[in-house]
Design a protein around this motif. Structure first.
Motif, PDB file in Angstrom:
ATOM      1  N   ASP A  60      -7.188  12.583  -0.238  1.00 36.98           N
ATOM      2  CA  ASP A  60      -8.318  11.962   0.452  1.00 36.98           C
ATOM      3  C   ASP A  60      -8.035  10.493   0.748  1.00 36.98           C
ATOM      4  OD1 ASP A  60      -9.810  14.298   0.485  1.00 36.98           O
ATOM      5  OD2 ASP A  60     -10.850  13.821  -1.390  1.00 36.98           O
ATOM      6  N   HIS A  61      -7.380   9.827  -0.179  1.00 35.38           N
ATOM      7  CA  HIS A  61      -7.060   8.411   0.020  1.00 35.38           C
ATOM      8  C   HIS A  61      -6.184   8.217   1.266  1.00 35.38           C
ATOM      9  CE1 HIS A  61      -6.160   4.250  -0.775  1.00 35.38           C
ATOM     10  NE2 HIS A  61      -4.870   4.512  -0.895  1.00 35.38           N
ATOM     11  N   TRP A  62      -5.151   9.056   1.420  1.00 37.34           N
ATOM     12  CA  TRP A  62      -4.287   8.939   2.596  1.00 37.34           C
ATOM     13  C   TRP A  62      -5.089   9.208   3.871  1.00 37.34           C
ATOM     14  CZ3 TRP A  62       0.451   7.093   3.646  1.00 37.34           C
ATOM     15  CH2 TRP A  62       0.919   7.326   4.946  1.00 37.34           C
ATOM     16  N   ARG A  63      -5.808  10.306   3.865  1.00 30.48           N
ATOM     17  CA  ARG A  63      -6.533  10.710   5.080  1.00 30.48           C
ATOM     18  C   ARG A  63      -7.621   9.712   5.477  1.00 30.48           C
ATOM     19  NH1 ARG A  63      -7.145  17.121   3.730  1.00 30.48           N
ATOM     20  NH2 ARG A  63      -4.987  17.662   4.178  1.00 30.48           N
ATOM     21  N   THR A  64      -8.323   9.184   4.489  1.00 33.47           N
ATOM     22  CA  THR A  64      -9.469   8.318   4.771  1.00 33.47           C
ATOM     23  C   THR A  64      -9.086   6.855   4.965  1.00 33.47           C
ATOM     24  OG1 THR A  64     -10.855   9.790   3.459  1.00 33.47           O
ATOM     25  CG2 THR A  64     -11.724   7.591   3.898  1.00 33.47           C
ATOM     26  N   ASN A  65      -8.154   6.366   4.154  1.00 35.30           N
ATOM     27  CA  ASN A  65      -7.861   4.934   4.150  1.00 35.30           C
ATOM     28  C   ASN A  65      -6.515   4.558   4.768  1.00 35.30           C
ATOM     29  OD1 ASN A  65     -10.271   4.294   2.629  1.00 35.30           O
ATOM     30  ND2 ASN A  65      -9.237   5.270   0.912  1.00 35.30           N
ATOM     31  N   GLU A 110      14.270  19.816  -2.635  1.00 33.12           N
ATOM     32  CA  GLU A 110      13.231  20.153  -1.658  1.00 33.12           C
ATOM     33  C   GLU A 110      11.883  20.407  -2.322  1.00 33.12           C
ATOM     34  OE1 GLU A 110      11.566  20.604   2.039  1.00 33.12           O
ATOM     35  OE2 GLU A 110      13.536  19.816   1.516  1.00 33.12           O
ATOM     36  N   TYR A 111      11.896  20.995  -3.500  1.00 33.05           N
ATOM     37  CA  TYR A 111      10.643  21.227  -4.222  1.00 33.05           C
ATOM     38  C   TYR A 111       9.924  19.903  -4.492  1.00 33.05           C
ATOM     39  CZ  TYR A 111       7.352  22.486  -7.863  1.00 33.05           C
ATOM     40  OH  TYR A 111       6.206  22.631  -8.599  1.00 33.05           O
ATOM     41  N   ALA A 112      10.662  18.906  -4.948  1.00 33.50           N
ATOM     42  CA  ALA A 112      10.070  17.595  -5.236  1.00 33.50           C
ATOM     43  C   ALA A 112       9.574  16.930  -3.954  1.00 33.50           C
ATOM     44  CB  ALA A 112      11.090  16.701  -5.928  1.00 33.50           C
ATOM     45  N   ARG A 113      10.306  17.113  -2.870  1.00 31.15           N
ATOM     46  CA  ARG A 113       9.876  16.519  -1.606  1.00 31.15           C
ATOM     47  C   ARG A 113       8.561  17.140  -1.146  1.00 31.15           C
ATOM     48  NH1 ARG A 113      13.288  16.061   3.990  1.00 31.15           N
ATOM     49  NH2 ARG A 113      13.458  18.307   3.749  1.00 31.15           N
ATOM     50  N   LYS A 114       8.460  18.452  -1.202  1.00 26.87           N
ATOM     51  CA  LYS A 114       7.218  19.116  -0.787  1.00 26.87           C
ATOM     52  C   LYS A 114       6.050  18.725  -1.688  1.00 26.87           C
ATOM     53  CE  LYS A 114       9.284  23.035   1.583  1.00 26.87           C
ATOM     54  NZ  LYS A 114       9.482  24.481   1.613  1.00 26.87           N
ATOM     55  N   ALA A 115       6.300  18.620  -2.986  1.00 28.17           N
ATOM     56  CA  ALA A 115       5.237  18.212  -3.916  1.00 28.17           C
ATOM     57  C   ALA A 115       4.767  16.788  -3.605  1.00 28.17           C
ATOM     58  CB  ALA A 115       5.739  18.309  -5.356  1.00 28.17           C
ATOM     59  N   ALA A 116       5.697  15.902  -3.296  1.00 33.43           N
ATOM     60  CA  ALA A 116       5.331  14.521  -2.949  1.00 33.43           C
ATOM     61  C   ALA A 116       4.536  14.488  -1.652  1.00 33.43           C
ATOM     62  CB  ALA A 116       6.586  13.659  -2.834  1.00 33.43           C
ATOM     63  N   TYR A 117       4.957  15.267  -0.661  1.00 37.64           N
ATOM     64  CA  TYR A 117       4.222  15.329   0.607  1.00 37.64           C
ATOM     65  C   TYR A 117       2.775  15.744   0.354  1.00 37.64           C
ATOM     66  CZ  TYR A 117       7.970  14.791   4.091  1.00 37.64           C
ATOM     67  OH  TYR A 117       8.938  14.297   4.904  1.00 37.64           O
ATOM     68  N   VAL A 173       0.820  -1.216   0.000  1.00 36.32           N
ATOM     69  CA  VAL A 173       0.000   0.000   0.000  1.00 36.32           C
ATOM     70  C   VAL A 173       0.852   1.264   0.000  1.00 36.32           C
ATOM     71  CG1 VAL A 173      -1.773   1.304   1.250  1.00 36.32           C
ATOM     72  CG2 VAL A 173      -1.906  -1.203   1.147  1.00 36.32           C
ATOM     73  N   ILE A 174       1.684   1.410   0.996  1.00 32.84           N
ATOM     74  CA  ILE A 174       2.386   2.693   1.183  1.00 32.84           C
ATOM     75  C   ILE A 174       3.458   2.925   0.125  1.00 32.84           C
ATOM     76  CG2 ILE A 174       3.855   4.006   2.757  1.00 32.84           C
ATOM     77  CD1 ILE A 174       2.172   2.860   5.055  1.00 32.84           C
ATOM     78  N   ILE A 175       4.273   1.936  -0.150  1.00 31.37           N
ATOM     79  CA  ILE A 175       5.331   2.132  -1.149  1.00 31.37           C
ATOM     80  C   ILE A 175       4.739   2.376  -2.538  1.00 31.37           C
ATOM     81  CG2 ILE A 175       7.251   1.001  -2.342  1.00 31.37           C
ATOM     82  CD1 ILE A 175       8.076  -0.099   0.447  1.00 31.37           C
ATOM     83  N   PRO A 176       3.753   1.610  -2.998  1.00 36.06           N
ATOM     84  CA  PRO A 176       3.160   1.944  -4.302  1.00 36.06           C
ATOM     85  C   PRO A 176       2.568   3.359  -4.353  1.00 36.06           C
ATOM     86  CG  PRO A 176       2.551  -0.282  -3.685  1.00 36.06           C
ATOM     87  CD  PRO A 176       3.228   0.330  -2.480  1.00 36.06           C
ATOM     88  N   LEU A 177       2.002   3.808  -3.261  1.00 38.94           N
ATOM     89  CA  LEU A 177       1.476   5.172  -3.204  1.00 38.94           C
ATOM     90  C   LEU A 177       2.600   6.192  -3.375  1.00 38.94           C
ATOM     91  CD1 LEU A 177      -1.072   6.892  -2.660  1.00 38.94           C
ATOM     92  CD2 LEU A 177      -0.538   6.715  -0.229  1.00 38.94           C
TER      93      LEU A 177
END
Length: 115
Positions: free
Chosen positions: A73-78, A59-66, A25-29
């Protein structure tokens, strides 16, 4: 390259299930959000310890990924509710590091496929 080295403490006896959740789940996301997952580890000295390393070009790529991952919604809900079922609260440690100019790891990752 920027790297994050994260260490998690799973609740007693849940590390194997956590590893499966990370891998399925987490790594594919993360990969879908263009994050390079460099490696994952189980702690040989702690039956409930887990470590992983992620890489970002800057850092730009890291913030965009975050944003793409943690504000979805998927992260927050599931995903986030399940993460809380596995990990000891407030036990996560993270180290953010930047590679040196001649880092062998950077040379290894350039053009490499993520895990």
């Amino acid at each position: 390259m920027l790297y994050e080295i994260r260490r998690y403490q799973t609740l007693p006896g849940l590390r194997s299930e956590w590893v499966q959740y990370m891998e399925n789940v987490i790594i594919p996301l993360h990969i879908a959000a263009d994050v390079t997952v460099v490696a994952t580890f189980t702690d040989l000295d702690d039956d409930d310890g887990f470590v992983w390393i992620r890489a970002f070009p800057d850092e730009y790529a890291r913030k965009a990924a975050y944003r793409a991952i943690y504000e979805s919604d998927h992260w927050r809900t599931n995903v986030s509710p399940r993460v809380r079922e596995f990990l000891v609260k407030d036990s996560t440690t993270m180290m953010s590091v930047q590679s040196t100019a001649k880092s062998p790891l950077d040379r290894h990752l350039i053009g490499a496929e993520p895990v």
